[in-house]
Design a protein around this motif. Structure first.
Motif, short mmCIF file in Angstrom:
data_model
loop_
_atom_site.label_atom_id
_atom_site.label_comp_id
_atom_site.label_asym_id
_atom_site.label_seq_id
_atom_site.Cartn_x
_atom_site.Cartn_y
_atom_site.Cartn_z
N LYS A 37 0.85 -1.19 0.00
CA LYS A 37 0.00 0.00 0.00
C LYS A 37 0.89 1.24 0.00
CE LYS A 37 -3.82 -2.42 0.68
NZ LYS A 37 -4.83 -2.58 -0.39
N ILE A 38 0.43 2.30 -0.67
CA ILE A 38 1.15 3.57 -0.64
C ILE A 38 0.93 4.26 0.71
CG2 ILE A 38 1.21 5.91 -1.62
CD1 ILE A 38 0.59 4.63 -4.34
N LEU A 39 2.03 4.70 1.34
CA LEU A 39 1.95 5.42 2.61
C LEU A 39 1.85 6.93 2.40
CD1 LEU A 39 4.55 3.75 5.01
CD2 LEU A 39 2.06 3.55 5.07
N ASN A 40 2.69 7.46 1.51
CA ASN A 40 2.75 8.90 1.27
C ASN A 40 3.43 9.11 -0.08
OD1 ASN A 40 5.61 8.73 1.80
ND2 ASN A 40 5.15 8.82 3.99
N GLU A 41 3.85 10.32 -0.36
CA GLU A 41 4.38 10.65 -1.69
C GLU A 41 5.70 9.98 -2.00
OE1 GLU A 41 6.61 14.86 -0.48
OE2 GLU A 41 4.93 14.83 -1.88
N GLU A 42 6.35 9.39 -1.01
CA GLU A 42 7.64 8.76 -1.29
C GLU A 42 7.76 7.33 -0.77
OE1 GLU A 42 9.90 10.77 2.57
OE2 GLU A 42 10.88 10.68 0.62
N CYS A 43 6.86 6.85 0.06
CA CYS A 43 7.02 5.56 0.71
C CYS A 43 5.89 4.59 0.38
CB CYS A 43 7.11 5.71 2.23
SG CYS A 43 8.57 6.63 2.79
N ILE A 44 6.25 3.33 0.23
CA ILE A 44 5.30 2.24 0.02
C ILE A 44 5.49 1.22 1.13
CG2 ILE A 44 4.65 0.33 -1.51
CD1 ILE A 44 5.65 2.11 -3.85
N ARG A 45 4.42 0.83 1.78
CA ARG A 45 4.48 -0.23 2.79
C ARG A 45 4.25 -1.57 2.09
NH1 ARG A 45 2.83 1.02 8.61
NH2 ARG A 45 4.95 1.79 8.35
N LEU A 46 5.28 -2.39 2.06
CA LEU A 46 5.18 -3.68 1.38
C LEU A 46 4.40 -4.68 2.21
CD1 LEU A 46 8.87 -3.85 0.10
CD2 LEU A 46 6.83 -3.28 -1.24
N THR A 47 4.62 -4.68 3.53
CA THR A 47 3.84 -5.55 4.42
C THR A 47 3.45 -4.79 5.68
OG1 THR A 47 5.72 -6.44 5.71
CG2 THR A 47 5.13 -7.60 3.67
N PRO A 48 2.24 -4.98 6.15
CA PRO A 48 1.88 -4.50 7.48
C PRO A 48 2.35 -5.52 8.52
CG PRO A 48 0.00 -5.57 6.48
CD PRO A 48 1.11 -5.63 5.46
N GLU A 49 2.11 -5.21 9.78
CA GLU A 49 2.45 -6.17 10.85
C GLU A 49 1.34 -7.23 10.92
OE1 GLU A 49 4.87 -4.37 14.38
OE2 GLU A 49 3.33 -2.92 13.85
N THR A 50 1.31 -8.07 9.92
CA THR A 50 0.28 -9.10 9.78
C THR A 50 0.96 -10.41 9.39
OG1 THR A 50 -1.31 -7.45 9.01
CG2 THR A 50 -1.82 -9.75 8.54
N PRO A 51 0.59 -11.52 9.99
CA PRO A 51 1.24 -12.79 9.65
C PRO A 51 0.92 -13.26 8.23
CG PRO A 51 0.03 -12.95 11.73
CD PRO A 51 -0.38 -11.68 11.08
N TYR A 52 1.88 -13.93 7.63
CA TYR A 52 1.71 -14.66 6.37
C TYR A 52 1.15 -13.81 5.24
CZ TYR A 52 2.44 -18.58 9.54
OH TYR A 52 2.97 -19.44 10.49
N VAL A 53 1.80 -12.66 5.00
CA VAL A 53 1.45 -11.84 3.85
C VAL A 53 2.72 -11.55 3.04
CG1 VAL A 53 -0.56 -10.77 4.92
CG2 VAL A 53 1.68 -9.67 5.16
N SER A 54 2.55 -11.21 1.78
CA SER A 54 3.66 -10.77 0.95
C SER A 54 3.18 -9.62 0.09
CB SER A 54 4.17 -11.91 0.07
OG SER A 54 3.16 -12.40 -0.78
N GLY A 55 4.10 -8.70 -0.21
CA GLY A 55 3.77 -7.54 -1.02
C GLY A 55 4.90 -7.18 -1.96
N SER A 56 4.57 -6.49 -3.04
CA SER A 56 5.58 -6.07 -4.00
C SER A 56 5.24 -4.71 -4.56
CB SER A 56 5.70 -7.08 -5.15
OG SER A 56 4.48 -7.18 -5.87
#
Length: 231
Positions: A37-56
């Motif tokens: 998920k996009i956090l702000n104009e420069e940062c992307i959160r690839l994973t939250p503090e959640t078990p068994y997830v992956s992001g790209s």
């Protein structure tokens, strides 16, 4: 994480006889997969503090590895140390996908590919050292028997801080260099276009991350991207 607001700057390297050139100026130009998920104009959160997830997060325009590049980002690997996992991989791949979660860090299973991993959890069966480490890995392989470079142990990354990362490629020297926190942590010399990508120099780049039973928020923040784009 409270991000310090910085202007996002993306540039294009003007090289003679370069392919078609272009530039992007927003994290909106990244294709997100999985939990990202996009956090702000420069940062992307690839994973939250959640078990068994992956992001790209994949930059939607490919690069040509026949030309040099320098990519500078900040990595944030959460603040769970003993209870945190699994890490971030900076990936080059002909398509934009998310690999396996957990110990795969969203990179495992991507073929053909080159991955620069920043691993924050020790998986004994993968040959991980005790501490956080960097390695250069081929073809979505997570076991360090397959490492092209490393694993190289580094200080703890799970401290909630931004860790500046610069990755540069010099095709004339066929040298890939990785600097983390202003220290050179990995160098690979070889013809990655031929040996990794079968002669195909056109690849996408992105960052992947994953959690398993243990978790961390894991972010990538864009600072400076300099390279030639191709159609």
């Amino acid at each position: 994480m409270t991000a310090r607001a910085l202007p996002l700057f993306l540039a294009v390297c003007l090289v003679s006889l370069a392919p078609a050139l272009g530039a992007q100026s927003s994290v909106q130009e990244f294709r997100l997969g999985g939990s990202a998920k996009i956090l702000n104009e420069e940062c992307i959160r690839l994973t939250p503090e959640t078990p068994y997830v992956s992001g790209s997060a994949w930059f939607q325009n490919p690069m040509d590895l026949n030309y040099p590049f320098e990519l500078t980002v900040d990595l944030v690997l959460g603040n769970n140390n003993e209870l945190g996992a699994d890490g971030i991989v900076f990936v080059f791949h002909p398509t934009m996908q998310t690999g396996y979660r957990g110990e795969g860090m969203g990179f495992a299973g991507l073929y053909p590919s080159l991955g620069i991993e920043f691993d924050t959890y020790q998986n004994f069966h993968l040959g991980d050292p005790a501490n956080d480490h960097v390695a250069i890995m081929p073809h979505g392989q997570a076991h360090h028997a397959r490492s092209m470079v490393g694993p190289v142990e580094i200080p703890n990354l799970e401290n909630g801080a931004r860790h500046p990362l610069t990755i540069s490629w010099h095709p004339g020297k066929q040298k890939l260099e990785v600097k983390l926190d202003d220290e050179l942590v990995a160098t690979y010399t070889g013809d990655i276009v031929s040996t990794i990508f079968g002669g195909n120099s056109k690849v996408y780049w992105g960052a992947t991350a994953a959690t398993g039973r243990k978790i961390n928020f894991q972010d990538v923040c864009i600072r400076k991207l300099v390279y030639a784009l191709v159609d």
